[in-house]
Every structure is written in structure tokens, then in C-alpha cells.
Write a protein that holds these residues in place. Sequence first.
Motif, mmCIF file in Angstrom:
data_model
loop_
_atom_site.group_PDB
_atom_site.id
_atom_site.type_symbol
_atom_site.label_atom_id
_atom_site.label_comp_id
_atom_site.label_asym_id
_atom_site.label_seq_id
_atom_site.Cartn_x
_atom_site.Cartn_y
_atom_site.Cartn_z
ATOM 1 N N GLU A 111 0.859 -1.188 0.000
ATOM 2 C CA GLU A 111 0.000 0.000 0.000
ATOM 3 C C GLU A 111 0.897 1.240 0.000
ATOM 4 O OE1 GLU A 111 -3.058 2.346 3.028
ATOM 5 O OE2 GLU A 111 -2.778 0.178 3.231
ATOM 6 N N TYR A 112 0.648 2.133 -0.959
ATOM 7 C CA TYR A 112 1.470 3.328 -1.116
ATOM 8 C C TYR A 112 0.615 4.574 -0.884
ATOM 9 C CZ TYR A 112 4.679 0.073 -3.373
ATOM 10 O OH TYR A 112 5.511 -0.984 -3.638
ATOM 11 N N VAL A 113 1.068 5.438 0.000
ATOM 12 C CA VAL A 113 0.374 6.683 0.317
ATOM 13 C C VAL A 113 1.341 7.834 0.097
ATOM 14 C CG1 VAL A 113 -0.749 8.037 2.126
ATOM 15 C CG2 VAL A 113 -1.158 5.574 1.985
ATOM 16 N N VAL A 114 0.917 8.820 -0.689
ATOM 17 C CA VAL A 114 1.740 9.988 -0.986
ATOM 18 C C VAL A 114 1.286 11.148 -0.109
ATOM 19 C CG1 VAL A 114 2.436 11.640 -2.757
ATOM 20 C CG2 VAL A 114 2.119 9.232 -3.352
ATOM 21 N N LEU A 115 2.222 11.741 0.611
ATOM 22 C CA LEU A 115 1.950 12.878 1.492
ATOM 23 C C LEU A 115 2.636 14.098 0.892
ATOM 24 C CD1 LEU A 115 2.691 11.034 4.850
ATOM 25 C CD2 LEU A 115 0.461 11.447 3.845
ATOM 26 N N ASP A 116 1.832 15.004 0.321
ATOM 27 C CA ASP A 116 2.398 16.170 -0.352
ATOM 28 C C ASP A 116 2.487 17.393 0.549
ATOM 29 O OD1 ASP A 116 -0.278 17.006 -0.228
ATOM 30 O OD2 ASP A 116 -0.687 16.208 -2.219
ATOM 31 N N ASP A 117 1.952 17.304 1.766
ATOM 32 C CA ASP A 117 2.015 18.420 2.711
ATOM 33 C C ASP A 117 2.435 17.874 4.067
ATOM 34 O OD1 ASP A 117 1.788 20.683 4.223
ATOM 35 O OD2 ASP A 117 -0.309 21.090 3.745
ATOM 36 N N LEU A 118 3.660 18.150 4.464
ATOM 37 C CA LEU A 118 4.196 17.647 5.727
ATOM 38 C C LEU A 118 4.089 18.687 6.836
ATOM 39 C CD1 LEU A 118 7.386 15.801 4.419
ATOM 40 C CD2 LEU A 118 5.067 14.927 4.710
ATOM 41 N N ASN A 119 3.107 19.577 6.720
ATOM 42 C CA ASN A 119 2.923 20.630 7.712
ATOM 43 C C ASN A 119 2.603 20.042 9.087
ATOM 44 O OD1 ASN A 119 2.764 23.285 8.636
ATOM 45 N ND2 ASN A 119 0.573 23.424 8.212
ATOM 46 N N ILE A 141 -17.727 -2.021 10.608
ATOM 47 C CA ILE A 141 -18.245 -0.656 10.468
ATOM 48 C C ILE A 141 -17.219 0.232 9.767
ATOM 49 C CG2 ILE A 141 -18.980 1.383 11.748
ATOM 50 C CD1 ILE A 141 -20.063 -0.485 13.901
ATOM 51 N N THR A 142 -15.962 0.072 10.124
ATOM 52 C CA THR A 142 -14.910 0.896 9.538
ATOM 53 C C THR A 142 -14.768 0.640 8.043
ATOM 54 O OG1 THR A 142 -13.723 0.838 11.651
ATOM 55 C CG2 THR A 142 -12.489 1.542 9.724
ATOM 56 N N ASN A 143 -14.825 -0.612 7.637
ATOM 57 C CA ASN A 143 -14.702 -0.939 6.215
ATOM 58 C C ASN A 143 -15.876 -0.376 5.413
ATOM 59 O OD1 ASN A 143 -12.258 -2.339 6.386
ATOM 60 N ND2 ASN A 143 -13.273 -4.252 6.939
ATOM 61 N N ARG A 144 -17.071 -0.427 5.974
ATOM 62 C CA ARG A 144 -18.231 0.149 5.285
ATOM 63 C C ARG A 144 -18.073 1.664 5.138
ATOM 64 N NH1 ARG A 144 -21.903 -2.990 8.538
ATOM 65 N NH2 ARG A 144 -22.529 -1.022 9.523
ATOM 66 N N PHE A 145 -17.569 2.300 6.183
ATOM 67 C CA PHE A 145 -17.378 3.748 6.130
ATOM 68 C C PHE A 145 -16.315 4.118 5.093
ATOM 69 C CE2 PHE A 145 -15.430 7.721 7.529
ATOM 70 C CZ PHE A 145 -16.552 8.527 7.674
ATOM 71 N N MET A 146 -15.239 3.329 5.001
ATOM 72 C CA MET A 146 -14.194 3.621 4.029
ATOM 73 C C MET A 146 -14.712 3.471 2.609
ATOM 74 S SD MET A 146 -10.535 2.279 5.492
ATOM 75 C CE MET A 146 -10.998 0.561 5.427
ATOM 76 N N ASP A 147 -15.594 2.489 2.366
ATOM 77 C CA ASP A 147 -16.178 2.326 1.037
ATOM 78 C C ASP A 147 -16.981 3.564 0.638
ATOM 79 O OD1 ASP A 147 -15.062 -0.173 0.809
ATOM 80 O OD2 ASP A 147 -16.838 -1.222 1.559
ATOM 81 N N GLY A 159 -7.389 4.708 3.635
ATOM 82 C CA GLY A 159 -6.872 3.442 4.143
ATOM 83 C C GLY A 159 -7.081 3.307 5.628
ATOM 84 N N LEU A 160 -6.825 2.127 6.116
ATOM 85 C CA LEU A 160 -6.993 1.796 7.530
ATOM 86 C C LEU A 160 -5.633 1.807 8.208
ATOM 87 C CD1 LEU A 160 -9.131 0.898 9.648
ATOM 88 C CD2 LEU A 160 -8.585 -1.453 9.038
ATOM 89 N N SER A 161 -5.550 2.501 9.329
ATOM 90 C CA SER A 161 -4.273 2.585 10.029
ATOM 91 C C SER A 161 -3.904 1.273 10.699
ATOM 92 C CB SER A 161 -4.319 3.705 11.076
ATOM 93 O OG SER A 161 -5.341 3.454 12.023
ATOM 94 N N GLU A 162 -4.900 0.510 11.118
ATOM 95 C CA GLU A 162 -4.613 -0.774 11.763
ATOM 96 C C GLU A 162 -4.237 -1.805 10.712
ATOM 97 O OE1 GLU A 162 -4.461 -1.512 14.909
ATOM 98 O OE2 GLU A 162 -5.004 0.493 15.586
ATOM 99 N N GLN A 163 -3.134 -2.484 10.947
ATOM 100 C CA GLN A 163 -2.681 -3.515 10.028
ATOM 101 C C GLN A 163 -3.156 -4.881 10.505
ATOM 102 O OE1 GLN A 163 1.564 -3.804 9.548
ATOM 103 N NE2 GLN A 163 1.393 -4.321 7.395
ATOM 104 N N ASP A 164 -3.410 -5.778 9.552
ATOM 105 C CA ASP A 164 -3.822 -7.134 9.910
ATOM 106 C C ASP A 164 -2.744 -7.783 10.775
ATOM 107 O OD1 ASP A 164 -6.105 -6.827 8.419
ATOM 108 O OD2 ASP A 164 -5.229 -7.695 6.602
ATOM 109 N N PRO A 165 -3.161 -8.622 11.728
ATOM 110 C CA PRO A 165 -2.165 -9.257 12.607
ATOM 111 C C PRO A 165 -1.230 -10.177 11.835
ATOM 112 C CG PRO A 165 -4.337 -10.250 12.908
ATOM 113 C CD PRO A 165 -4.535 -9.035 12.049
#
Length: 240
Positions: A111-119, A141-147, A159-165
Motif C-alpha cells: 500500500e502506497y500513500v503519498v503525502l504532499d504536505d508535511l505541515n 463498520i470501519t470498512n463500510r465507512f471507508m467504502d 486506508g486503515l491505520s490498523e494492520q492485519d495481525p
Amino acid sequence: MVLFALASLVGALALHFKFGGSSFLPSADAGIVAIEVRTPPSSSLEYARLKVEAAAALARTLPETVATNSYVNPGGGRIYVDIGKSTKRQRSAIAIGSELRSLAARLVGAEYVVLDDLNNGAQKPVQIRFTGTDTRRLLEITNRFMDRLRQVPGAVDVGLSEQDPQAEMKIELDRGLANTLGISANDAAQALRVAFAGVEAGDWVDPTGETRDVSIRLHPDDRVDASNIERLPIAVSAAT
């Protein structure tokens, strides 16, 4: 005075609407964008290194890139891309980040996330937290909200901050049976150490004359099969 105050307020609002934007915080162009890389659970450090380097190589294809600096951890890593001062380039950090985001969409395996503002540091500008006692229900609930959030115009890198175990194997020693057979917990631990961590078996002198340590352990495919672990021989120190 009242008319002057109202005119000043209207003028300030008009200037802010035209030049200030509508973001939560003013966008900053510090000359650096970041790429956050998150690899699947239980990935090796070498796998994470390959995915981080793939993203760094992609960032170096941009004409504004001056240098890249990356670090790797078992969960992925991060790349800082130096794009130089804003006065020496034609595009803003947001525009460069947008192109980098579209390029990173071609990469697979992480998973790749680009952060263009590091303020606010290397984190996403908008974060929504869910709390509860039932983990499975909370994740549903979280997955439904992300959709639904992905359908919002302009929303990127949802994306979800929690990673699968991570995949784990729990090994319990039958101490009563082990004592009967004269097997100590240390004997069993040494057998598992050979399987997972490896054990030094000596050294080897390569063709260039350099001496290298040699360690032996099970193949990665064999370390995830419980039946292979069950058949590991145990050297009993107290027996012949």
C-alpha cells in the motif's frame, strides 16, 4: 464605521476565498514530499526493502526530484523525496504529489500513500477514529465507512491505520511428558532456534579469501508448516 467594518469583512472573505483556499490548514510547500509504504502482514524485511526501493525509483523519474532518502522496517517504510525550493520549480508540491500518486498506483504488492504536505508531520491531513469493544464489529463498520468515503470527490489514499495481525505459530510444551522423556524446556527451545533463528555451523572461506560465517535453519516454506515443526529432532542433553 459600521459600513466600513462590513466592507472590510466582505473584502477579507473575498480575498480568503480567492487566495486562502478551503482546506483545514494552510497548505505548506517545504520542498519535500513523502511516500508511505505498508507491506502485507508477516512480510520479510527484504520484501519491504524491495517495495520501498521500487517507490523510490519511481520518485526519481520526476524532473523535480533532487534526491530521495528512505528507511525500511518489517512493516514497510517511508521515502522522503527532495523536490527543491518552490522558487526554483514550476510545479507546486501538491501537483508533484498528484502525479507521484498516479504513478504509485501502478505498483503492486504493498500500500502506497503519498503525502504532499508535511505541515503536520508525515501523516494524513484527515483522520477519523472509531472506538469500541467488539473488534470484529468495529472493523466491519470501519470498512463500510471507508467504502463510502472513497466515493467522496477528491478523497485519495483512503486506508486503515490498523494492520492485519501477523501470522503466528504458538507452540506449547507438554512438560509432564517432556520430563518423563528427559527433555527440558531448553532442549525444545534449542530445536526451535535451529528452525527459526538458525544456528552457526562454522565458517567458510570464499574464493576472494574472506571468511564468512555459516548458519543453518529451515527453509521459509518449511517454517510455516506445523507438521514440519512437529517432526523436528530434539537433542537431549541429559541422555546418550
